[in-house]
Design a protein around this motif. Structure first.
Motif, PDB file in Angstrom:
ATOM      1  N   LEU A   1      -8.590   4.648  15.302  1.00  0.00           N
ATOM      2  CA  LEU A   1      -8.293   3.986  14.421  1.00  0.00           C
ATOM      3  C   LEU A   1      -7.858   2.656  13.919  1.00  0.00           C
ATOM      4  O   LEU A   1      -7.879   1.448  14.285  1.00  0.00           O
ATOM      5  CB  LEU A   1      -6.973   4.386  14.446  1.00  0.00           C
ATOM      6  N   ILE A   2      -8.302   2.949  12.347  1.00  0.00           N
ATOM      7  CA  ILE A   2      -8.206   1.885  11.127  1.00  0.00           C
ATOM      8  C   ILE A   2      -7.639   1.821  10.766  1.00  0.00           C
ATOM      9  O   ILE A   2      -7.177   2.812  10.250  1.00  0.00           O
ATOM     10  CB  ILE A   2     -10.033   1.677  10.922  1.00  0.00           C
ATOM     11  N   THR A   3      -6.316   1.225  10.717  1.00  0.00           N
ATOM     12  CA  THR A   3      -4.841   1.188  10.430  1.00  0.00           C
ATOM     13  C   THR A   3      -4.990  -0.311   9.417  1.00  0.00           C
ATOM     14  O   THR A   3      -5.578  -1.536   9.704  1.00  0.00           O
ATOM     15  CB  THR A   3      -4.133   2.085  11.146  1.00  0.00           C
ATOM     16  N   ALA A   4      -3.295   0.127   8.173  1.00  0.00           N
ATOM     17  CA  ALA A   4      -2.988  -0.792   7.940  1.00  0.00           C
ATOM     18  C   ALA A   4      -1.482  -0.535   8.034  1.00  0.00           C
ATOM     19  O   ALA A   4      -0.697   0.363   7.129  1.00  0.00           O
ATOM     20  CB  ALA A   4      -3.540  -1.303   6.336  1.00  0.00           C
ATOM     21  N   ASN A   5      -0.973  -1.730   8.000  1.00  0.00           N
ATOM     22  CA  ASN A   5       0.534  -1.612   7.621  1.00  0.00           C
ATOM     23  C   ASN A   5       1.232  -0.874   6.375  1.00  0.00           C
ATOM     24  O   ASN A   5       0.831  -1.844   5.157  1.00  0.00           O
ATOM     25  CB  ASN A   5       1.327  -3.072   7.881  1.00  0.00           C
ATOM     26  N   VAL A   6       1.979  -0.857   6.295  1.00  0.00           N
ATOM     27  CA  VAL A   6       2.727  -0.443   4.345  1.00  0.00           C
ATOM     28  C   VAL A   6       3.108  -0.797   3.429  1.00  0.00           C
ATOM     29  O   VAL A   6       3.191  -0.616   2.634  1.00  0.00           O
ATOM     30  CB  VAL A   6       3.897   0.730   5.226  1.00  0.00           C
ATOM     31  N   ASN A   7       3.316  -2.449   4.345  1.00  0.00           N
ATOM     32  CA  ASN A   7       3.850  -3.222   3.650  1.00  0.00           C
ATOM     33  C   ASN A   7       2.056  -3.999   3.118  1.00  0.00           C
ATOM     34  O   ASN A   7       2.556  -5.271   2.531  1.00  0.00           O
ATOM     35  CB  ASN A   7       4.658  -4.285   3.824  1.00  0.00           C
TER      36      ASN A   7
ATOM     37  N   PRO B   1      -0.551  -5.583   1.111  1.00  0.00           N
ATOM     38  CA  PRO B   1      -0.858  -5.444  -0.372  1.00  0.00           C
ATOM     39  C   PRO B   1      -2.351  -4.392  -0.112  1.00  0.00           C
ATOM     40  O   PRO B   1      -2.835  -4.455  -0.001  1.00  0.00           O
ATOM     41  CB  PRO B   1      -1.663  -7.191  -0.404  1.00  0.00           C
ATOM     42  N   LEU B   2      -2.012  -3.573  -1.517  1.00  0.00           N
ATOM     43  CA  LEU B   2      -3.405  -3.122  -1.949  1.00  0.00           C
ATOM     44  C   LEU B   2      -4.668  -4.043  -1.797  1.00  0.00           C
ATOM     45  O   LEU B   2      -5.421  -3.247  -1.026  1.00  0.00           O
ATOM     46  CB  LEU B   2      -3.468  -2.912  -3.421  1.00  0.00           C
ATOM     47  N   GLY B   3      -4.825  -5.269  -2.258  1.00  0.00           N
ATOM     48  CA  GLY B   3      -5.962  -6.416  -2.129  1.00  0.00           C
ATOM     49  C   GLY B   3      -6.749  -6.051  -0.885  1.00  0.00           C
ATOM     50  O   GLY B   3      -7.881  -5.886  -1.220  1.00  0.00           O
ATOM     51  N   GLU B   4      -5.135  -6.527  -0.159  1.00  0.00           N
ATOM     52  CA  GLU B   4      -6.194  -6.875   1.257  1.00  0.00           C
ATOM     53  C   GLU B   4      -6.725  -5.084   2.029  1.00  0.00           C
ATOM     54  O   GLU B   4      -7.162  -6.084   2.292  1.00  0.00           O
ATOM     55  CB  GLU B   4      -4.749  -7.512   2.148  1.00  0.00           C
ATOM     56  N   VAL B   5      -6.052  -4.412   2.052  1.00  0.00           N
ATOM     57  CA  VAL B   5      -6.431  -3.068   1.873  1.00  0.00           C
ATOM     58  C   VAL B   5      -8.150  -2.565   1.784  1.00  0.00           C
ATOM     59  O   VAL B   5      -8.392  -2.251   2.338  1.00  0.00           O
ATOM     60  CB  VAL B   5      -5.437  -1.800   1.565  1.00  0.00           C
ATOM     61  N   LEU B   6      -7.756  -3.141   0.262  1.00  0.00           N
ATOM     62  CA  LEU B   6      -8.896  -2.773  -0.476  1.00  0.00           C
ATOM     63  C   LEU B   6     -10.393  -3.585   0.656  1.00  0.00           C
ATOM     64  O   LEU B   6     -11.309  -2.960   0.923  1.00  0.00           O
ATOM     65  CB  LEU B   6      -9.459  -2.702  -1.555  1.00  0.00           C
ATOM     66  N   ARG B   7      -9.912  -4.325   0.792  1.00  0.00           N
ATOM     67  CA  ARG B   7     -10.944  -5.728   1.138  1.00  0.00           C
ATOM     68  C   ARG B   7     -11.693  -5.292   2.384  1.00  0.00           C
ATOM     69  O   ARG B   7     -12.141  -5.412   3.048  1.00  0.00           O
ATOM     70  CB  ARG B   7     -10.419  -7.294   1.282  1.00  0.00           C
TER      71      ARG B   7
ATOM     72  N   ILE C   1       1.113  -1.175  -0.426  1.00  0.00           N
ATOM     73  CA  ILE C   1      -0.283  -0.471  -0.081  1.00  0.00           C
ATOM     74  C   ILE C   1       0.965   1.222   0.686  1.00  0.00           C
ATOM     75  O   ILE C   1       0.399   2.125  -0.726  1.00  0.00           O
ATOM     76  CB  ILE C   1      -0.912  -0.068   1.193  1.00  0.00           C
ATOM     77  N   LYS C   2       1.805   1.114   0.434  1.00  0.00           N
ATOM     78  CA  LYS C   2       2.465   2.697   0.622  1.00  0.00           C
ATOM     79  C   LYS C   2       3.042   2.806  -0.945  1.00  0.00           C
ATOM     80  O   LYS C   2       3.450   4.011  -1.233  1.00  0.00           O
ATOM     81  CB  LYS C   2       4.123   2.200   0.552  1.00  0.00           C
ATOM     82  N   VAL C   3       3.155   2.099  -1.813  1.00  0.00           N
ATOM     83  CA  VAL C   3       3.005   3.205  -3.260  1.00  0.00           C
ATOM     84  C   VAL C   3       2.011   3.908  -3.713  1.00  0.00           C
ATOM     85  O   VAL C   3       1.582   4.795  -4.651  1.00  0.00           O
ATOM     86  CB  VAL C   3       2.840   1.643  -3.993  1.00  0.00           C
TER      87      VAL C   3
END
Lengths: 139, 139
Positions: free
Chosen positions: A83-89, A91-97, A10-12
């Motif tokens: 806060l709902i967060t995601a780690n920088v590493n 994957p985009l797909g997982e973040v979208l989910r 997701i950092k991209v």
């Protein structure tokens, strides 16, 4: 149009343009900032520089306009503390989910426990467009 | 993960769940409806059943909270009259380009001059997720 994209971290795709206000900032002033900088959410930062909350345009509408509160209440009264967060590493797909599951349009991105960016549906639009252009130029 | 997706007509991805209010509806009542039905925008429909305006959460924040107007003003005072639309047969990719160009998160979809649906960045999230799941199941 590579499957890779959804697997890219997701950092991209995240943006580092993360705007912060103090807990005591008024909702009206925060609204003005959101419009000026064309962002849909703000983080709330305390005197120690820590992110203690987050709110979106929806939170303003749901927690200020609907109950009819005055515009000068501090943002700490309407911010989300959980806060709902995601780690920088991640994957985009997982973040979208995760975003779809929680029905959120903005997610904070953390690295070693620090908030370092945000990913929004506008960033998704940008990523989709870039992918589209890559696909067209490859035709 | 097919290039096809971006070429598919927007009618495949749009939602027909288009919520309308009267020009005289108050901003507060409209806000309540947006939260209840979890939508980011509303169309404004006159007595003849025609769509005469459109507004988003951003319009409420920009045109009501920032200038400090009361919550009970009618939505016709804050709505956008100049509607940005795309035809139902426009390819997804072209619609995304138009949204990015105009920096909008919601676009009205028309068929033979009538508004028949809306496409939002939340629909893009849903489409991306579906594409992701198709890609995973094809692996």
């Amino acid at each position: 149009m590579r499957v890779m994209d959804m697997k890219a971290p997701i950092k991209v795709y995240m943006t580092k343009k993360l705007l912060g206000v103090k807990p005591s900032t008024s909702v009206q002033e925060a609204s003005r900032l959101m419009m000026e900088f064309d962002v849909g959410s703000l983080v709330v930062i305390n005197d120690d520089g820590n992110v203690v909350g987050f709110f979106t345009k929806s939170d303003i509408i749901r927690r200020v306009i609907v109950p009819g509160l005055p515009y000068d209440i501090p943002v700490e009264r309407i911010m989300t503390r959980n806060l709902i967060t995601a780690n920088v590493n991640t994957p985009l797909g997982e973040v979208l989910r995760k975003m779809a599951e929680h029905r959120i349009k903005h997610i904070l991105i953390e690295e070693e426990g620090k908030i370092v960016g945000i990913f929004t549906l506008s960033d998704l639009l940008e990523a989709s467009r870039r992918r589209l252009e890559t696909a067209i130029s490859a035709e």
